[in-house]
Design a protein around this motif. Structure first.
Motif, PDB file in Angstrom:
ATOM      1  N   TYR A  56      14.620  60.488 -14.268  1.00 15.09           N
ATOM      2  CA  TYR A  56      13.723  61.595 -13.904  1.00 15.09           C
ATOM      3  C   TYR A  56      14.359  62.956 -14.155  1.00 15.09           C
ATOM      4  O   TYR A  56      13.748  63.805 -14.831  1.00 15.09           O
ATOM      5  CB  TYR A  56      13.280  61.453 -12.449  1.00 15.09           C
ATOM      6  CG  TYR A  56      12.226  62.456 -12.093  1.00 15.09           C
ATOM      7  CD1 TYR A  56      10.947  62.352 -12.615  1.00 15.09           C
ATOM      8  CD2 TYR A  56      12.523  63.516 -11.251  1.00 15.09           C
ATOM      9  CE1 TYR A  56       9.975  63.286 -12.313  1.00 15.09           C
ATOM     10  CE2 TYR A  56      11.563  64.457 -10.939  1.00 15.09           C
ATOM     11  CZ  TYR A  56      10.279  64.341 -11.472  1.00 15.09           C
ATOM     12  OH  TYR A  56       9.333  65.274 -11.169  1.00 15.09           O
ATOM     13  N   PRO A  57      15.575  63.238 -13.650  1.00 11.16           N
ATOM     14  CA  PRO A  57      16.178  64.524 -14.013  1.00 11.16           C
ATOM     15  C   PRO A  57      16.456  64.636 -15.509  1.00 11.16           C
ATOM     16  O   PRO A  57      16.447  65.749 -16.068  1.00 11.16           O
ATOM     17  CB  PRO A  57      17.473  64.577 -13.183  1.00 11.16           C
ATOM     18  CG  PRO A  57      17.719  63.190 -12.742  1.00 11.16           C
ATOM     19  CD  PRO A  57      16.392  62.534 -12.645  1.00 11.16           C
ATOM     20  N   VAL A  58      16.682  63.514 -16.183  1.00 16.04           N
ATOM     21  CA  VAL A  58      16.866  63.555 -17.640  1.00 16.04           C
ATOM     22  C   VAL A  58      15.591  64.059 -18.306  1.00 16.04           C
ATOM     23  O   VAL A  58      15.613  64.944 -19.177  1.00 16.04           O
ATOM     24  CB  VAL A  58      17.254  62.162 -18.171  1.00 16.04           C
ATOM     25  CG1 VAL A  58      17.179  62.136 -19.702  1.00 16.04           C
ATOM     26  CG2 VAL A  58      18.646  61.775 -17.713  1.00 16.04           C
ATOM     27  N   MET A  59      14.447  63.491 -17.891  1.00 13.43           N
ATOM     28  CA  MET A  59      13.173  63.922 -18.460  1.00 13.43           C
ATOM     29  C   MET A  59      12.894  65.386 -18.126  1.00 13.43           C
ATOM     30  O   MET A  59      12.350  66.137 -18.938  1.00 13.43           O
ATOM     31  CB  MET A  59      12.049  63.027 -17.922  1.00 13.43           C
ATOM     32  CG  MET A  59      12.185  61.564 -18.307  1.00 13.43           C
ATOM     33  SD  MET A  59      12.152  61.314 -20.106  1.00 13.43           S
ATOM     34  CE  MET A  59      10.478  61.866 -20.475  1.00 13.43           C
ATOM     35  N   ALA A  60      13.295  65.788 -16.915  1.00 14.98           N
ATOM     36  CA  ALA A  60      13.078  67.179 -16.520  1.00 14.98           C
ATOM     37  C   ALA A  60      13.885  68.128 -17.395  1.00 14.98           C
ATOM     38  O   ALA A  60      13.407  69.206 -17.791  1.00 14.98           O
ATOM     39  CB  ALA A  60      13.460  67.365 -15.058  1.00 14.98           C
ATOM     40  N   LEU A  61      15.120  67.749 -17.711  1.00 17.53           N
ATOM     41  CA  LEU A  61      15.942  68.599 -18.573  1.00 17.53           C
ATOM     42  C   LEU A  61      15.374  68.655 -19.997  1.00 17.53           C
ATOM     43  O   LEU A  61      15.444  69.687 -20.664  1.00 17.53           O
ATOM     44  CB  LEU A  61      17.383  68.077 -18.603  1.00 17.53           C
ATOM     45  CG  LEU A  61      18.209  68.307 -17.325  1.00 17.53           C
ATOM     46  CD1 LEU A  61      19.542  67.567 -17.410  1.00 17.53           C
ATOM     47  CD2 LEU A  61      18.452  69.805 -17.098  1.00 17.53           C
ATOM     48  N   GLU A  65      12.145  74.595 -19.436  1.00 16.27           N
ATOM     49  CA  GLU A  65      11.948  75.861 -20.138  1.00 16.27           C
ATOM     50  C   GLU A  65      12.975  76.894 -19.679  1.00 16.27           C
ATOM     51  O   GLU A  65      12.833  78.094 -19.947  1.00 16.27           O
ATOM     52  CB  GLU A  65      10.534  76.385 -19.882  1.00 16.27           C
ATOM     53  CG  GLU A  65       9.451  75.452 -20.432  1.00 16.27           C
ATOM     54  CD  GLU A  65       8.053  75.975 -20.154  1.00 16.27           C
ATOM     55  OE1 GLU A  65       7.948  77.024 -19.473  1.00 16.27           O
ATOM     56  OE2 GLU A  65       7.090  75.345 -20.613  1.00 16.27           O
ATOM     57  N   ALA A  66      14.005  76.428 -18.994  1.00 16.56           N
ATOM     58  CA  ALA A  66      15.053  77.328 -18.517  1.00 16.56           C
ATOM     59  C   ALA A  66      15.885  77.816 -19.700  1.00 16.56           C
ATOM     60  O   ALA A  66      15.816  77.257 -20.811  1.00 16.56           O
ATOM     61  CB  ALA A  66      15.940  76.595 -17.515  1.00 16.56           C
ATOM     62  N   PRO A  67      16.684  78.852 -19.495  1.00 22.14           N
ATOM     63  CA  PRO A  67      17.571  79.317 -20.575  1.00 22.14           C
ATOM     64  C   PRO A  67      18.453  78.184 -21.103  1.00 22.14           C
ATOM     65  O   PRO A  67      18.850  77.287 -20.357  1.00 22.14           O
ATOM     66  CB  PRO A  67      18.402  80.408 -19.893  1.00 22.14           C
ATOM     67  CG  PRO A  67      17.516  80.921 -18.797  1.00 22.14           C
ATOM     68  CD  PRO A  67      16.764  79.719 -18.302  1.00 22.14           C
ATOM     69  N   GLN A  68      18.765  78.265 -22.368  1.00 26.04           N
ATOM     70  CA  GLN A  68      19.511  77.189 -23.020  1.00 26.04           C
ATOM     71  C   GLN A  68      20.845  76.927 -22.327  1.00 26.04           C
ATOM     72  O   GLN A  68      21.280  75.771 -22.230  1.00 26.04           O
ATOM     73  CB  GLN A  68      19.748  77.548 -24.490  1.00 26.04           C
ATOM     74  CG  GLN A  68      20.288  76.397 -25.333  1.00 26.04           C
ATOM     75  CD  GLN A  68      19.262  75.293 -25.511  1.00 26.04           C
ATOM     76  OE1 GLN A  68      18.073  75.514 -25.362  1.00 26.04           O
ATOM     77  NE2 GLN A  68      19.739  74.092 -25.837  1.00 26.04           N
ATOM     78  N   ALA A  69      21.484  77.974 -21.854  1.00 22.63           N
ATOM     79  CA  ALA A  69      22.785  77.794 -21.203  1.00 22.63           C
ATOM     80  C   ALA A  69      22.669  76.905 -19.966  1.00 22.63           C
ATOM     81  O   ALA A  69      23.529  76.047 -19.714  1.00 22.63           O
ATOM     82  CB  ALA A  69      23.365  79.160 -20.816  1.00 22.63           C
ATOM     83  N   GLY A 125      18.218  73.989 -14.428  1.00 22.58           N
ATOM     84  CA  GLY A 125      17.564  73.364 -15.565  1.00 22.58           C
ATOM     85  C   GLY A 125      16.525  72.338 -15.183  1.00 22.58           C
ATOM     86  O   GLY A 125      15.495  72.203 -15.847  1.00 22.58           O
ATOM     87  N   ALA A 126      16.760  71.577 -14.098  1.00 17.44           N
ATOM     88  CA  ALA A 126      15.852  70.498 -13.709  1.00 17.44           C
ATOM     89  C   ALA A 126      14.962  70.852 -12.532  1.00 17.44           C
ATOM     90  O   ALA A 126      14.028  70.121 -12.218  1.00 17.44           O
ATOM     91  CB  ALA A 126      16.661  69.242 -13.376  1.00 17.44           C
TER      92      ALA A 126
END
Length: 391
Positions: A56-61, A65-69, A125-126
Motif C-alpha cells: 500500500y505505501p509502495v502504491m502510494a509512492l 504528487e509530492a516533490p521528487q526529493a 511522499g506517501a
C-alpha cells in the motif's frame, strides 16, 4: 484493488505478521538450535512474506504528487525499513537480544528508532498511507523491547491513527486502519502476556526442580553418611573394648572402619559431583569421558538447548544414572543419546533390559516423576537397553 481494500490487507496482514515475527523466540528456543534446521535456514522468509503487504505505501509512492526529493526519500526509507525488519527477524528477537523476558540489547533500541525514522520519512511522499508501518513498529516494540515500550508504542500508535482519522479531511479513509491498530494492540498485549507468564512458569519449574533435586541429594547424603557413621561408631566402640584383650581383631575392625569411611567419602563426592554437573551440556561431557575410560563410545544426536532448563536438569540426572548402569551392567560398546523437544533418550547396545527395576531404574523413575516427566525403560530396537524420558 481499491484503496480501502489494499489498506485493510496491509494492516490486517501486518497484524498477523507480528506474532509470527516477534513472538517466536519462545518457540525458536525449542526448535531452532539444531544446526541446519528448516527454521534456521528459511525462517526469515516469514518476514519477507508479511512485508509484501507494505504494497500500500509502495502504491502510494508510485502515485505520489509530492516533490521528487520526498518521493526518493520515501523509497529509500521504505527499503531501509524492510532491511531492518527482516534483519531483526533473521537474527531472532531483534539482533539476537532478549526482549520480553530479558533486557533488550542497545542495538534493539537502535533498530526500533530506525524503523520509526524510516516510517516518518515516508509521510511527505506517501501521506496517510504511512500508517501501514505502525503494525510492524508496534509488534517490534511488543515482542522485541520492554513492557513500557509496548504500552507507550501501543498508545502512541492508536493516538496517531485516531488523530489522522478524526482530524484530517480524508481521515475517514483510514478508519479501517484504526480498527486494525486497535485490534493488534489487544492481540500483542494478550500474546506477550502469555509469553511472559510461560517464561515465568518455566523459571519457577526450574527452581522447583532444583529444590527437589537438592532435597533428593540431601536424602542420599543423609542415608549414606548416616548409615556409615552408625556402623563406624559401633565398630569404634568394639575396638575400644578389644584393643587390650584381642589386638588382632581390633586391627581387623580398624581396617573395616577405614574401608567404610573411604566408601562414605567416595559416595558423598559422587553425589556432590552429580549436583555440580547438573547442567546437561556439562553432564554430557562428563558421561562421555567416563564411558571413554571404559572403552565405550558415546554419540549425541540433537542439541541440549532443545530442552528447557527444568527439563535439562531432569535429563542430567537420568543421563548420569543411565551411564552408571551401562558401566556396571550393560557390557555395551556404544551409547547413543538423542535429544529433541520434549524427549530425551539414552540407548546402548549391551546385554539388554531384563524387565526388572533395580535401584538405578527406580531412582531414574523418581527423578523423572519429580521433573514432571515419564520414564520408559525397554529393550532397544537393535538390542541393548533404551531409556526414554518424555515431558
Amino acid at each position: 484493488m481499491t484503496d480501502d481494500t489494499t489498506r485493510d490487507a496491509a494492516a490486517a496482514s501486518a497484524a498477523g505478521a507480528a506474532p509470527a515475527a516477534w513472538a517466536a523466540p519462545g518457540a525458536r528456543r525449542r526448535h531452532r538450535r539444531g544446526a541446519g534446521s528448516p527454521w534456521e535456514r528459511y525462517g526469515w522468509l516469514m518476514a519477507v512474506i508479511w512485508l509484501v503487504f507494505l504494497v500500500y505505501p509502495v502504491m502510494a509512492l508510485l502515485r505520489s504528487e509530492a516533490p521528487q526529493a520526498w518521493i526518493i526519500t520515501g523509497w529509500v526509507a521504505l527499503i531501509v525499513f524492510v532491511v531492518v525488519y527482516v534483519a531483526g527477524f533473521m537474527n531472532g528477537m531483534s539482533f539476537g537480544g532478549g526482549g520480553l523476558t530479558s533486557p533488550p540489547k542497545p542495538i534493539q533500541w537502535m533498530a526500533f528508532g530506525a524503523l520509526i525514522v524510516c516510517a516518518a520519512l515516508t509521510i511527505p511522499g506517501a501521506g496517510g498511507n504511512a500508517l501501514s508501518f505502525l503494525p510492524f513498529i508496534m509488534s517490534f516494540a511488543s515482542y522485541g523491547l520492554t513492557r513500557p515500550a509496548h504500552w507507550l508504542t501501543m498508545v502512541a500508535s492508536i493516538a496517531i491513527t485516531a488523530a489522522v482519522v478524526f482530524l484530517t479531511p480524508t481521515g475517514a479513509t483510514y478508519l479501517s486502519v484504526l480498527a486494525i491498530v486497535g485490534m493488534l494492540a489487544v492481540v500483542n498485549t494478550v500474546s506477550t502476556t502469555l509469553i511472559i507468564r510461560s517464561a515465568q512458569a518455566e523459571k519457577l519449574g526450574l527452581e522447583l526442580a532444583t529444590s527437589e533435586g537438592r532435597e533428593a541429594v540431601a536424602r542420599d547424603v543423609h542415608d549414606l553418611v548416616g548409615h556409615s557413621l552408625t556402623v563406624v561408631n559401633l565398630k569404634a566402640q568394639l575396638v575400644r573394648r578389644l584393643i587390650d584383650s584381642d589386638p588382632e581383631r581390633a586391627k581387623a575392625e580398624l581396617a573395616d572402619i577405614e574401608s567404610l569411611t573411604t566408601e562414605a567419602i567416595a559416595g558423598v563426592r559422587a553425589t556432590v559431583a552429580g549436583v555440580r554437573s547438573a547442567a546437561l551440556v556439562e553432564q554430557l561431557a562428563s558421561c562421555r569421558d567416563a564411558l571413554r575410560a571404559a572403552e565405550v563410545t558415546m554419540g549425541v544426536e540433537g542439541d541440549a538447548a532443545a530442552l528447557s532448563p527444568a527439563q535439562s536438569l531432569t535429563a542430567s540426572w537420568i543421563l548420569r544414572e543411565a551411564t552408571t548402569n551401562v558401566l556396571r551392567h550393560a557390557r555395551a560398546r556404544s551409547v547413543t543419546v538423542r535429544i529433541a523437544p520434549g524427549t530425551f533418550t539414552v540407548t546402548d547396545d549391551g546385554r539388554g533390559f531384563t524387565g526388572s527395576d533395580g535401584n538405578g531404574v527406580r531412582g531414574m523413575r523418581e527423578r523423572a516423576t519429580t521433573g514432571g516427566a515419564t520414564l520408559t525403560v525397554a529393550a532397544g530396537p537393535d538390542g541393548g537397553t533404551c531409556v526414554e524420558v518424555t515431558w
